[in-house]
Write a protein that holds these residues in place. Sequence first.
Motif: not given
Length: 213
Positions: A63-65, A94-102, A105-115
Amino acid sequence: MVVNTFKNFFIKIFSGIFRTKRELKLGFYGPPNAGKTSLANRICKDFTGEEIGKVSKIPHETRTIQFKEKVQIDFKGKKMVFKIIDTPGITTKIDYEDFLKYKMSKKEAKIRAKEATQGVVDSIKWLDDMDVVVIVLDATENPYNQVNLTIIGNLAARKIPVLIVANKIDLRKASIKKIESAFPEYEVVGISARYGKNLEEFYESIFKLARKA
């Protein structure tokens, strides 16, 4: 006259040396989970003994160079020095909900989506610094989509030398021909970054492309 002749001779010699030793910025671009980091890792591990980043099955692991400088690639008696730059996967959504299946948590997914969103922005920004770009595509997926067209379009506008890599040719559904048909104006090399298959052709193409940079 003699002085000028020697002066021109030494200028030519020294400029040749510095041109040969110039560190070319080699960027790896493509959609998420196509194998950019896996390929960058293999190159860095083979020639420096160290990997460049972490890989996982979860989209947007990068998620970073991230980059590694002064990677000297030796191939068939030739040497070139590169700054290997691994970029976050580019996507149009990029939708945070796509990460929930992995099992995030909702918080982690939102952070990952933002990054991940910021990572896409950074990837596009860094294009202006690239000398050569490798576009890594999953050979089992349909190559003709908005993401790939966006990447190709940005590179074409900047007139940056491009090599397209059809990764995952070890998988049964892989099709190099589909990628070649989608982007006939570019050279396509089929590889398996995971198993190191067909890397000789890859290095050959990179050296050829780098001469245009």
